[in-house]
Design a protein around this motif. Structure first.
Motif, PDB file in Angstrom:
ATOM      1  N   ASN A   1     -32.519  22.273 -35.915  1.00 25.85           N
ATOM      2  CA  ASN A   1     -31.388  21.803 -35.118  1.00 25.85           C
ATOM      3  C   ASN A   1     -30.592  20.775 -35.915  1.00 25.85           C
ATOM      4  O   ASN A   1     -30.827  20.591 -37.114  1.00 25.85           O
ATOM      5  CB  ASN A   1     -31.864  21.225 -33.774  1.00 25.85           C
ATOM      6  N   SER A   2     -29.646  20.110 -35.260  1.00 21.12           N
ATOM      7  CA  SER A   2     -28.773  19.165 -35.952  1.00 21.12           C
ATOM      8  C   SER A   2     -29.531  17.945 -36.467  1.00 21.12           C
ATOM      9  O   SER A   2     -29.052  17.254 -37.378  1.00 21.12           O
ATOM     10  CB  SER A   2     -27.644  18.708 -35.016  1.00 21.12           C
ATOM     11  N   HIS A   3     -30.699  17.661 -35.895  1.00 15.42           N
ATOM     12  CA  HIS A   3     -31.488  16.507 -36.335  1.00 15.42           C
ATOM     13  C   HIS A   3     -32.316  16.814 -37.576  1.00 15.42           C
ATOM     14  O   HIS A   3     -32.653  15.897 -38.338  1.00 15.42           O
ATOM     15  CB  HIS A   3     -32.404  16.036 -35.209  1.00 15.42           C
ATOM     16  N   GLY A   4     -32.689  18.065 -37.774  1.00 15.52           N
ATOM     17  CA  GLY A   4     -33.486  18.402 -38.939  1.00 15.52           C
ATOM     18  C   GLY A   4     -34.349  19.628 -38.712  1.00 15.52           C
ATOM     19  O   GLY A   4     -34.101  20.433 -37.811  1.00 15.52           O
ATOM     20  N   ILE A   5     -35.384  19.739 -39.524  1.00 17.59           N
ATOM     21  CA  ILE A   5     -36.284  20.899 -39.528  1.00 17.59           C
ATOM     22  C   ILE A   5     -37.706  20.387 -39.359  1.00 17.59           C
ATOM     23  O   ILE A   5     -38.153  19.513 -40.106  1.00 17.59           O
ATOM     24  CB  ILE A   5     -36.148  21.682 -40.839  1.00 17.59           C
ATOM     25  N   THR A   6     -38.428  20.926 -38.383  1.00 28.35           N
ATOM     26  CA  THR A   6     -39.780  20.455 -38.117  1.00 28.35           C
ATOM     27  C   THR A   6     -40.813  21.413 -38.702  1.00 28.35           C
ATOM     28  O   THR A   6     -40.609  22.616 -38.759  1.00 28.35           O
ATOM     29  CB  THR A   6     -40.037  20.314 -36.600  1.00 28.35           C
ATOM     30  N   PHE A   7     -41.918  20.836 -39.145  1.00 29.62           N
ATOM     31  CA  PHE A   7     -43.071  21.600 -39.608  1.00 29.62           C
ATOM     32  C   PHE A   7     -44.322  20.796 -39.267  1.00 29.62           C
ATOM     33  O   PHE A   7     -44.258  19.588 -39.023  1.00 29.62           O
ATOM     34  CB  PHE A   7     -42.982  21.880 -41.115  1.00 29.62           C
ATOM     35  N   PHE A   8     -45.481  21.470 -39.254  1.00 30.93           N
ATOM     36  CA  PHE A   8     -46.710  20.855 -38.776  1.00 30.93           C
ATOM     37  C   PHE A   8     -47.826  21.063 -39.785  1.00 30.93           C
ATOM     38  O   PHE A   8     -47.861  22.053 -40.510  1.00 30.93           O
ATOM     39  CB  PHE A   8     -47.083  21.421 -37.407  1.00 30.93           C
TER      40      PHE A   8
ATOM     41  N   GLY B   1     -47.076  16.412 -37.094  1.00 24.80           N
ATOM     42  CA  GLY B   1     -45.880  17.119 -37.515  1.00 24.80           C
ATOM     43  C   GLY B   1     -44.872  16.181 -38.144  1.00 24.80           C
ATOM     44  O   GLY B   1     -44.973  14.948 -38.015  1.00 24.80           O
ATOM     45  N   TYR B   2     -43.899  16.767 -38.826  1.00 27.32           N
ATOM     46  CA  TYR B   2     -42.852  16.013 -39.509  1.00 27.32           C
ATOM     47  C   TYR B   2     -41.508  16.647 -39.217  1.00 27.32           C
ATOM     48  O   TYR B   2     -41.410  17.842 -38.924  1.00 27.32           O
ATOM     49  CB  TYR B   2     -43.088  16.002 -41.019  1.00 27.32           C
ATOM     50  N   ILE B   3     -40.473  15.841 -39.328  1.00 24.92           N
ATOM     51  CA  ILE B   3     -39.113  16.354 -39.265  1.00 24.92           C
ATOM     52  C   ILE B   3     -38.427  16.014 -40.576  1.00 24.92           C
ATOM     53  O   ILE B   3     -38.442  14.863 -41.021  1.00 24.92           O
ATOM     54  CB  ILE B   3     -38.324  15.790 -38.063  1.00 24.92           C
ATOM     55  N   LEU B   4     -37.883  17.029 -41.208  1.00 28.58           N
ATOM     56  CA  LEU B   4     -37.135  16.851 -42.449  1.00 28.58           C
ATOM     57  C   LEU B   4     -35.672  16.622 -42.108  1.00 28.58           C
ATOM     58  O   LEU B   4     -35.021  17.489 -41.523  1.00 28.58           O
ATOM     59  CB  LEU B   4     -37.292  18.081 -43.344  1.00 28.58           C
ATOM     60  N   THR B   5     -35.158  15.445 -42.455  1.00 30.42           N
ATOM     61  CA  THR B   5     -33.744  15.137 -42.254  1.00 30.42           C
ATOM     62  C   THR B   5     -32.999  15.494 -43.528  1.00 30.42           C
ATOM     63  O   THR B   5     -33.142  14.821 -44.549  1.00 30.42           O
ATOM     64  CB  THR B   5     -33.550  13.646 -41.933  1.00 30.42           C
ATOM     65  N   PRO B   6     -32.226  16.571 -43.518  1.00 28.44           N
ATOM     66  CA  PRO B   6     -31.620  17.055 -44.765  1.00 28.44           C
ATOM     67  C   PRO B   6     -30.508  16.141 -45.283  1.00 28.44           C
ATOM     68  O   PRO B   6     -29.728  15.577 -44.514  1.00 28.44           O
ATOM     69  CB  PRO B   6     -31.052  18.424 -44.386  1.00 28.44           C
TER      70      PRO B   6
END
Length: 257
Positions: free
Chosen positions: A92-99, A202-207
């Motif tokens: 989404n607009s906030h970033g990309i999540t992965f676990f 989990g983490y969120i990648l802020t591009p």
């Protein structure tokens, strides 16, 4: 330059299936730009929306390559790059999540150095995407919410390991097991909830960078469109071949032979 670049983005990123029509669209640049409506204008300015559409196209046209699987690069304590395959979840607009498991090497390297890069390669579509930025840990509530959305066999694999999950799945797929499940459903008995492991996170990648690459044929060159986050550059500022239509993203394009 702005007309050519906008037309390149429209044609290359939104061509419905055939990149071979790129040259034909280029010859009609002024008409294409005039036809871009407010929704399309917003789309090509927002790289995460372009990525979402490319990802959906890859999942539909080439599911065999597992489009959500990316090569993730982190940096270890000695400064050496480390890569591994990682499956992403939400975009989404906030970033990309992965676990991942919080005690894993991957989690340790991200905690020590949050700079992360993802590379997606969808060869059947002759497309690739590179995303770079900073990763930050999700809250426990966010992680638990995602864990509950995973299918039961995925929860079992996370909690007990893939072998246990496979054995449990096989036992549930037998004839008598299916009869028992139907009886439980008829009686209103819910299956036992699988507890989330305490070290699951989990983490969120802020591009800060999106780079879209595409090939138009075996002998043709590669076109790259790169978006970089730049909070300091005001809207509409252009320097050389770099164009900033939004305050937070600037983009450029190049062709490689």
């Amino acid at each position: 330059m702005s007309t050519v670049l906008a037309q390149k983005l429209w044609c290359t990123l939104w061509s419905a299936g055939s990149l071979g029509r790129f040259a034909q669209h280029m010859s009609n640049a002024a008409h294409q730009v005039s036809c871009i409506g407010s929704e399309e204008q917003r789309v090509y300015e927002e790289p995460h929306v372009i990525f979402q559409n490319w990802l959906m196209a890859a999942q539909k046209e080439a599911p065999q390559v597992r489009p959500r699987l990316a090569c993730m690069a982190t940096v270890d304590k000695s400064g050496e790059p480390v890569t591994r395959l990682t499956s992403i979840e939400e975009v989404n607009s906030h970033g990309i999540t992965f676990f991942t498991t919080l005690g894993s090497r991957q989690a340790g390297e991200i905690s020590a150095n949050p700079h992360v890069s993802l590379h997606f390669n969808w060869a059947p579509l002759m497309r690739s995407v590179r995303i770079a930025g900073s990763a930050h840990q999700l809250t426990e509530e966010q992680v638990r919410d995602q864990f509950r959305r995973f299918p039961r066999h995925v929860q079992m694999s996370i909690t007990h390991g893939p072998r246990y999950a496979a054995a449990e799945w096989q036992s549930r797929s037998g004839f008598f097991a299916r009869i028992g499940q139907r009886l439980n459903t008829w009686l209103g008995k819910q299956p036992e909830e699988i507890p989330m492991p305490h070290n699951w996170g989990g983490y969120i990648l802020t591009p800060s960078l999106y780079e879209f690459g595409m090939l138009s044929g075996e002998k043709a060159g590669r076109t790259r469109v790169r978006f970089r986050r730049c909070l300091e550059m005001p809207r509409g500022t252009r320097v050389g071949h770099v164009q900033a239509e939004r305050q937070d993203w600037v983009y450029d394009s190049c062709d490689e032979n």
